[in-house]
Design a protein around this motif. Structure first.
Motif, PDB file in Angstrom:
ATOM      1  N   ILE A   1      18.181   0.570  36.671  1.00 57.12           N
ATOM      2  CA  ILE A   1      17.599   0.569  34.917  1.00 57.12           C
ATOM      3  C   ILE A   1      18.867   0.299  34.293  1.00 57.12           C
ATOM      4  O   ILE A   1      18.681  -0.891  33.412  1.00 57.12           O
ATOM      5  N   THR A   2      20.220   0.838  34.439  1.00 54.31           N
ATOM      6  CA  THR A   2      21.311   0.373  33.457  1.00 54.31           C
ATOM      7  C   THR A   2      21.664  -1.140  33.578  1.00 54.31           C
ATOM      8  O   THR A   2      21.929  -1.813  32.608  1.00 54.31           O
ATOM      9  N   GLU A   3      21.612  -1.671  34.903  1.00 53.99           N
ATOM     10  CA  GLU A   3      22.000  -2.811  35.209  1.00 53.99           C
ATOM     11  C   GLU A   3      20.906  -3.886  34.672  1.00 53.99           C
ATOM     12  O   GLU A   3      21.441  -4.998  34.088  1.00 53.99           O
ATOM     13  N   ALA A   4      19.962  -3.724  34.640  1.00 52.12           N
ATOM     14  CA  ALA A   4      18.995  -4.379  34.017  1.00 52.12           C
ATOM     15  C   ALA A   4      18.930  -4.625  32.469  1.00 52.12           C
ATOM     16  O   ALA A   4      18.679  -5.615  31.514  1.00 52.12           O
ATOM     17  N   LEU A   5      19.353  -3.488  31.900  1.00 49.27           N
ATOM     18  CA  LEU A   5      19.010  -3.376  30.475  1.00 49.27           C
ATOM     19  C   LEU A   5      20.264  -4.189  29.682  1.00 49.27           C
ATOM     20  O   LEU A   5      20.291  -4.757  28.596  1.00 49.27           O
ATOM     21  N   VAL A   6      21.238  -4.478  30.520  1.00 47.63           N
ATOM     22  CA  VAL A   6      22.368  -5.310  30.104  1.00 47.63           C
ATOM     23  C   VAL A   6      22.369  -6.841  30.082  1.00 47.63           C
ATOM     24  O   VAL A   6      23.033  -7.677  29.850  1.00 47.63           O
ATOM     25  N   LYS A   7      21.104  -7.200  30.616  1.00 46.27           N
ATOM     26  CA  LYS A   7      20.868  -8.567  31.177  1.00 46.27           C
ATOM     27  C   LYS A   7      20.150  -9.239  29.853  1.00 46.27           C
ATOM     28  O   LYS A   7      18.982  -8.668  29.633  1.00 46.27           O
ATOM     29  N   ALA A   8      20.653 -10.329  29.571  1.00 47.73           N
ATOM     30  CA  ALA A   8      19.994 -11.057  28.650  1.00 47.73           C
ATOM     31  C   ALA A   8      18.571 -11.605  29.064  1.00 47.73           C
ATOM     32  O   ALA A   8      17.491 -11.491  28.379  1.00 47.73           O
ATOM     33  N   ASP A   9      18.132 -11.907  30.354  1.00 52.15           N
ATOM     34  CA  ASP A   9      16.880 -12.251  31.337  1.00 52.15           C
ATOM     35  C   ASP A   9      15.889 -11.036  30.638  1.00 52.15           C
ATOM     36  O   ASP A   9      14.929 -11.305  30.160  1.00 52.15           O
ATOM     37  N   PHE A  10      16.264  -9.735  30.795  1.00 51.77           N
ATOM     38  CA  PHE A  10      15.465  -8.676  30.529  1.00 51.77           C
ATOM     39  C   PHE A  10      14.829  -8.668  29.133  1.00 51.77           C
ATOM     40  O   PHE A  10      13.712  -8.557  28.803  1.00 51.77           O
TER      41      PHE A  10
END
Length: 634
Positions: free
Chosen positions: A411-420
């Motif tokens: 979750i935390t890795e996804a939340l810092v991605k611009a794509d998300f």
């Protein structure tokens, strides 16, 4: 057998199950099966094929408590689960029923349009609040998720029924708001259980499976409209009672069949035909429900004819279950194991025969540690089986690395991605504006002199289904044939939505039907395209929670566009007319113009995202078939 055991050991060591590995049994996690079955290397295919030939080979799903649960094997179970998922997803469409009973709530409670739209926002918040279901789907089996959803459905709609039937008088507005949230939150529990389970059971056909499952959810409103008209005789009170009791009963019956299974490998030649059958039967169901709704609205049908229509609809809903029944009575001439055995070739077949005589003889010629280590240094893109064998033999130690696009993100890795966040904003715009129209569909119809809005809801539902099913099929075809990102279809949908809202604002004769048709299709495309895109960009490991986090944009959009914007402007215009009910095109014209402008921004964001992720799809679908990237070892 030593190399096979080494591969199995290196995948099972983190869960401390070495004592389960012995000469008579081989245990392999289904996640490792994904990697082996989708790797293009001959070694990976040969290893998996030989393991399938071994009589005591088992797939396991591993949990945090280190307990192992054996997965159901064979080719039928995924199709049984998909057939049961159809019924659960229709049940999950209960959130679309708000337009059927919203006018009765407004009358009984004596609220204005803005207060009613705030209740609609509660409907949307509950429907999309999927964080808890997303977390739970990785910790509990699907039946637990479905049981919780059934309880939410019973409790929430039960309270609403008590109010609408006047069994309990003077329940506070805030309590009804919470009850509606709880009631429609059942949608999140139902949808998460069947979507996550079936996406994992069919990892190589994500777009198709997503389109089918989301499509039936879209058909839910049309199915409920048929039940509302024929069986419940247009009674909002009876509808809420049906939602409180009937839906939980259906899900309790189906929850045994929705379970994780040995994933479909894609090698079955009949798989494409099975998907086509389900898609065709769903289209027939959608057309049938739309036609019967029109007939019931235009003609005065006798009770026997009406109930015949209802029985035929139930039979069409059961059509997907014909696939596992057919596989039971008419099994394929070549079983999956035999088919895999043919791929291995004579040499490996003879190895298997010899292994029955001598359990110490390896199933495959093992690769040496030195060779695997050399390959690792020479090529960063070494095959999964080479890496696994090297780790198992102790030649190298895999280091944890940050995930790349397409890997399994937490979750935390996804939340810092611009794509998300680009996907989140696109969902916020596309689905949030669509929900705004859906929540106000009854009032939009009345404002344009259409008192019976059942047909509008059935039309929206059918077109939403077409968009979901068609979006899944089209995106799957073009992503496999040309590696075109799925989000291209979101660009098309959002540009079309700009035109659609301008049609709504014009309020010309006939445009209400055309605009509802177009909006339903575009709304459906968002649901079927965003879901597999999330799994491809961020992986399946935490797919449940990430996809549900993505859905939080929907109620936020509904609150801003429906609760604050549409409701306020409607009440303002109604006050100018000195009435509680607004009539004429000006009731929603400004709202539609603003929504058209918002979708212009959404179209630009969709183009940016598509341009960003194009290399990802070229990597994932190189050669026309999906390849799972290496795990990042979270």
């Amino acid at each position: 057998m030593q190399s096979a055991i080494a591969t199995t050991k290196c995948s099972l060591n983190p869960w401390e199950t070495d004592n389960q590995i012995h000469d008579k049994n081989i245990y392999l996690p289904w996640t490792l099966h994904h990697q082996l079955s989708n790797s293009p290397s001959t070694e990976s295919r040969s290893l998996l094929s030989t393991l399938f030939l071994y009589p005591n080979f088992h797939f396991l799903t591993l949990r945090k408590n280190k307990k192992m649960v054996e997965l159901k094997g064979g080719t039928r179970p995924p199709w049984v689960g998909l057939g049961a998922a159809v019924w659960v997803q229709v049940a999950a469409g209960n959130g679309y029923n708000f337009p059927l009973y919203s006018h009765s709530l407004k009358s009984v409670l004596g609220v204005n349009q803005q207060q009613l739209t705030i209740l609609g926002v509660a409907n949307d918040i509950g429907e999309n609040m999927g964080i808890l279901p997303g977390l739970a789907c990785n910790k509990f089996p699907p039946w637990v998720i479905l049981l919780i959803g059934s309880f939410c459905c019973f409790l929430g709609y039960g309270v609403l029924w008590l109010t609408l039937s006047r069994t309990v008088l003077s329940l506070p507005y805030w309590l009804l708001w919470i009850a509606l949230c709880i009631a429609t939150n059942s949608t999140a529990w139902f949808g998460t259980a069947v979507l996550v389970t079936n996406m994992r059971n069919f990892p190589l056909s994500r777009g198709t499976v997503s389109g089918i499952i989301k499509g039936y959810a879209g058909l839910g409103a049309a199915v409920y409209t048929e039940i509302y008209s024929v069986m419940l005789h247009d009674s909002s009170t009876k509808l809420l009672l049906f939602l409180a009791i009937g839906i939980p009963a259906i899900c309790l019956l189906m929850m045994y069949f929705v379970r994780p299974c040995t994933p479909a490998s894609g090698d079955d030649s009949s798989e494409k035909g099975h998907f086509l059958f389900i898609q065709a039967s769903s289209i027939v169901l959608g057309i049938y429900v739309l036609i019967t709704t029109i007939l019931d609205d235009v003609l005065t049908l006798s009770a026997p004819v009406s109930y015949t229509f209802l029985v035929v609809m139930v039979l069409l809903l059961m059509a997907p279950l014909a696939i596992p029944i057919k596989m039971t009575f008419y099994p394929s001439n070549h079983s999956k194991s035999a088919k895999l055995g043919q791929e291995v070739g004579p040499a490996n077949s003879s190895d298997q025969e010899n292994s029955n005589k001598d359990n110490t003889e390896p199933l495959l010629t093992p690769s040496s540690s030195a060779a695997n280590l050399g390959s690792f240094h020479e090529n960063d893109y070494m095959t999964d089986v080479e890496m696994l064998l090297a780790v198992g033999e102790g030649a190298i130690r895999r280091k944890k690395r940050k995930p790349r696009r397409g890997d399994d993100f937490n979750i935390t890795e996804a939340l810092v991605k611009a794509d998300f966040w680009l996907l989140f904003l696109i969902s916020f715009v596309g689905i949030g504006t669509g929900i705004t129209v859906l929540n106000n569909l009854a009032q939009i119809g009345i404002a344009q002199d259409m008192n019976d809005t059942k047909f509008l809801l059935a039309l929206f539902s059918f077109c939403s289904f077409i968009g979901r099913l068609g979006g899944g099929v089209a995106s799957e075809y073009f992503v496999r044939s040309k590696a075109i990102p799925r989000t291209v279809w979101i660009v098309v949908a959002q540009v079309t939505m700009v035109v659609t809202y301008l049609l709504f604002a014009s309020a010309l004769d006939g445009t209400l039907y055309a605009a509802t048709l177009l909006l339903g299709i575009c709304y459906g495309i968002h649901g079927s395209v965003i879901t597999p895109a999330v799994s491809e960009l961020f992986g399946l490991k935490h797919f449940g929670i990430i996809s549900n986090l993505m859905g939080l944009g929907n109620p936020i959009g509904a609150y801003l566009f429906s609760g604050l914007l549409a409701g306020h402007l409607y009440d303002k215009e109604a006050a100018n007319q000195h009435s509680s009910t607004c009539l004429g095109p000006d009731c929603f014209r400004l709202t539609f113009l603003i929504l058209a402008g918002v979708c212009c921004v959404g179209s630009a964001l969709s183009i940016v995202l598509t341009w960003r992720i194009k290399p990802v799809y070229q990597m994932l679908y190189a050669g026309g078939s999906f390849r799972l990237p290496q795990s990042s070892n979270h």
